[in-house]
Scaffold this active site. Sequence first.
Site, mmCIF file in Angstrom:
data_model
loop_
_atom_site.group_PDB
_atom_site.id
_atom_site.type_symbol
_atom_site.label_atom_id
_atom_site.label_comp_id
_atom_site.label_asym_id
_atom_site.label_seq_id
_atom_site.Cartn_x
_atom_site.Cartn_y
_atom_site.Cartn_z
ATOM 1 N N ARG A 158 4.254 2.749 16.184
ATOM 2 C CA ARG A 158 3.082 2.695 15.307
ATOM 3 C C ARG A 158 1.904 3.454 15.911
ATOM 4 O O ARG A 158 1.054 3.982 15.175
ATOM 5 C CB ARG A 158 2.691 1.252 14.987
ATOM 6 C CG ARG A 158 1.658 1.140 13.886
ATOM 7 C CD ARG A 158 1.398 -0.298 13.482
ATOM 8 N NE ARG A 158 2.334 -0.788 12.500
ATOM 9 C CZ ARG A 158 2.087 -0.830 11.174
ATOM 10 N NH1 ARG A 158 0.942 -0.376 10.711
ATOM 11 N NH2 ARG A 158 2.982 -1.318 10.350
ATOM 12 N N ALA B 140 1.359 -7.361 10.638
ATOM 13 C CA ALA B 140 1.324 -6.061 9.967
ATOM 14 C C ALA B 140 0.399 -6.083 8.748
ATOM 15 O O ALA B 140 0.575 -5.286 7.822
ATOM 16 C CB ALA B 140 2.737 -5.612 9.555
ATOM 17 N N GLU C 215 -5.776 -5.974 9.780
ATOM 18 C CA GLU C 215 -5.809 -5.048 10.906
ATOM 19 C C GLU C 215 -6.694 -3.812 10.727
ATOM 20 O O GLU C 215 -7.339 -3.380 11.690
ATOM 21 C CB GLU C 215 -4.385 -4.588 11.227
ATOM 22 C CG GLU C 215 -3.493 -5.687 11.747
ATOM 23 C CD GLU C 215 -2.049 -5.229 11.884
ATOM 24 O OE1 GLU C 215 -1.463 -5.407 12.960
ATOM 25 O OE2 GLU C 215 -1.501 -4.692 10.897
#
Length: 788
Positions: A327, A532, A734
């Site tokens: 990621r 996520a 996030e």
Amino acid sequence: MNKHAAPDLSAARISGGVATDQRHDSAHKHVTGSAVYIDDMPEPAGTLHASLGLSTVAHATIVSLDLSAVRTAPGVVAVLTGDDMPGENDISPTGLHDEPVLATSKVQFHGQPIFAVIAHTRDQARRASRLGKIEYAPLPVVIDVGDLDPASDKLVTKPLTLKRGDAAAAIAAAPRRIRARARVGGQDHFYLEGQIALAIPGEDHDVTVYSSTQHPSEVQHMVAHVLGVPSHAVTIEVRRMGGGFGGKETQANQFAAIAAVAAKRLRRPVKLRPDRDDDMSATGKRHDFVIDYDVGFDDEGNILGVDFVYAARCGFSADLSGAVTDRALFHCDNTYFLPAVKAVSAPLYTNTVSNTAFRGFGGPQGVVGIERVIDEVAFATGLDPLDVRRKNFYDRMGEEKGRDVTPYHQKVEDNIIHRIVAELEESANYRRRRREIRAFNANSEVIKRGLALTPVKFGISFTATHFNQAGALVHVYTDGSVHLNHGGTEMGQGLYVKVAQVVAEEFQIDLDQVKITATTTGKVPNTSATAASSGSDLNGMAAQDAARQIKDRLIAFASQAHGVPADQILFLPNRVRIGNQEIPFSELIRQAYMGRVQLSAAGFYKTPNIHWDRDKGQGRPFYYFSYGAACAEVSIDTLTGEYMIERVDILHDTGRSLNRAIDIGQVEGAFVQGTGWLTTEELVWGAKGELRTHAPSTYKIPLASDRPKIFNVALADWSVNREKTVHRSKAVGEPPFVLGMSVLHALSDAVASVADYRICPRLDAPATPERVLMAVERMKREAAGLTS
């Protein structure tokens, strides 16, 4: 006619539906101390307590293990070692068998658990755990990755390469070129509630574990794996966590497994709650990275080619490092089109605790690399960094200029960063303030100010495609009240209330009619981690599916029972219109029950249109992107390196927000946590591999006094997710974490003023006052060198 369309009502609305500001369902309990966490639960009769015996060296073979003094210590009931695991002595989340529950023949980091003590009280267990006598044969220790070679040194998992175009050729042919290195530190999760597990043995192979975890299904599977029993024998339950941030995605496995093994062995409940020092020493953290970059660009600030190597300190085992470093590469472009790019990850082995998931999951570290490159280009060309950013943005949504393909070959089709940055630039008075700050710095010898506006584009979905699924269970009782359960976990982020709002909206009933219940593997199986940023996307859609199943049955029943067409049945606020009559929702439910209609449903959702081929480094790993931007102003004291955050303006994209109050809180909290990572939160290891910053006394998270003096946060209310997410909302957990980058770059801008903005400060993170001071002194020396 869309039978699930929201009713068009200009008058009354339900209380607490979608797109209304609702408080967190437990907010009043949080502030009064009445919210029940695992350690607040009344302990069952006969509960025992566990504590861990930790390694005092970073890498060694265990020559001998003498636990006689531990076993005879006051209150001790049992001592467990790795050999006592009934099934596998392994909790590796990726199945690599590289992470033992308790180390046996070898230890690989300072603080690694070797044995567990079970005693009548927690104090007795903790005291006894210090009495083990262990003889070690030392082995070579690797702590830092700065001097390691990604091509030849040991990796914990397979690396990833992303490439598009010929980066080497583009860089070589570019009019200008810069090669350098950036470092970004790790971060401790510092959840207010530490790791904890309470295991209660049942009959046969059964055990119930109350675990502070973001991933109940994985804890279930790991406990079953260690016990050597089927998953159906293990039930994991969690009502709420006192913070998680990724630190309870895999890290809870060990504590739950040890508590469960002890509980089944002793046939008594066992609680394991480590001390904060032990928690910080024995659990993984955000990965720190060394980022090597080689960039080619022209005099106008256009990036022509870039080559990245992202080397991460991963620790002794793989844990989630493969996905985290992947990621990081997925975000090495941030909001910028890179005509030719190559990016390589290096998940390096070290004799430190295995690093793990942390809010952003490697994405923020990826952004650090490209934003440093932007600064390098800006200083080299003398351009405003914001202008360099703008020049290199991906195409606007709807444009077809060929600047819309990421390094992993996914097209960016929803790009709204141009509008977000333009609106923030105007609302924050960026240009005027930049001129004023330049003038201030020219006349201020000691205090220097800095300003930066940085963007974010964050991919939303698990990159492991199979995790993009969720289940939910909805019951409607005969009085019209609703019971809701789903696989998502609540860690303070407001997931529970958002999903409840979705269900309330579907049935058109007030929010207080929807009961939120604890997440348990006994109700919704095989769930994905709440991570996520996908909690609302996945669980909201699954709950909506369950509610719609019940709603469809109610419509079919009402149509038949009342003899009216289905399209004349409409759910209104707390009532249902059936032809020309209206009845309360609860009355329809009573009638449906009498008519033997099933009033329970299991919902399911899987994210569509995503795929990823890791071997090729190509695919569409993300369903959509979230965007945002922050403008930060700081002041630094050039004599001490101390600094203040004077003002921050944020504009963030949450699509059509499910709950603005919750989302704004998430943006504010994420920004502060991201700022802490890049400024004050420094992890320090000693020469022998011991973590020296293992308590609040040595590890500095942001305080209330560290917040910006002026803090303006707004949501892009005009944004609507182009993908079919729940009510066209977007993830918020996030993406705003990355906006803390604006503070790092504002500090860099202030430091650069010392050398009249002629030199890129290359300010590494965390930018502690000491590091800022050293950068200031370096700027003075380099500036003197330029003028001499």
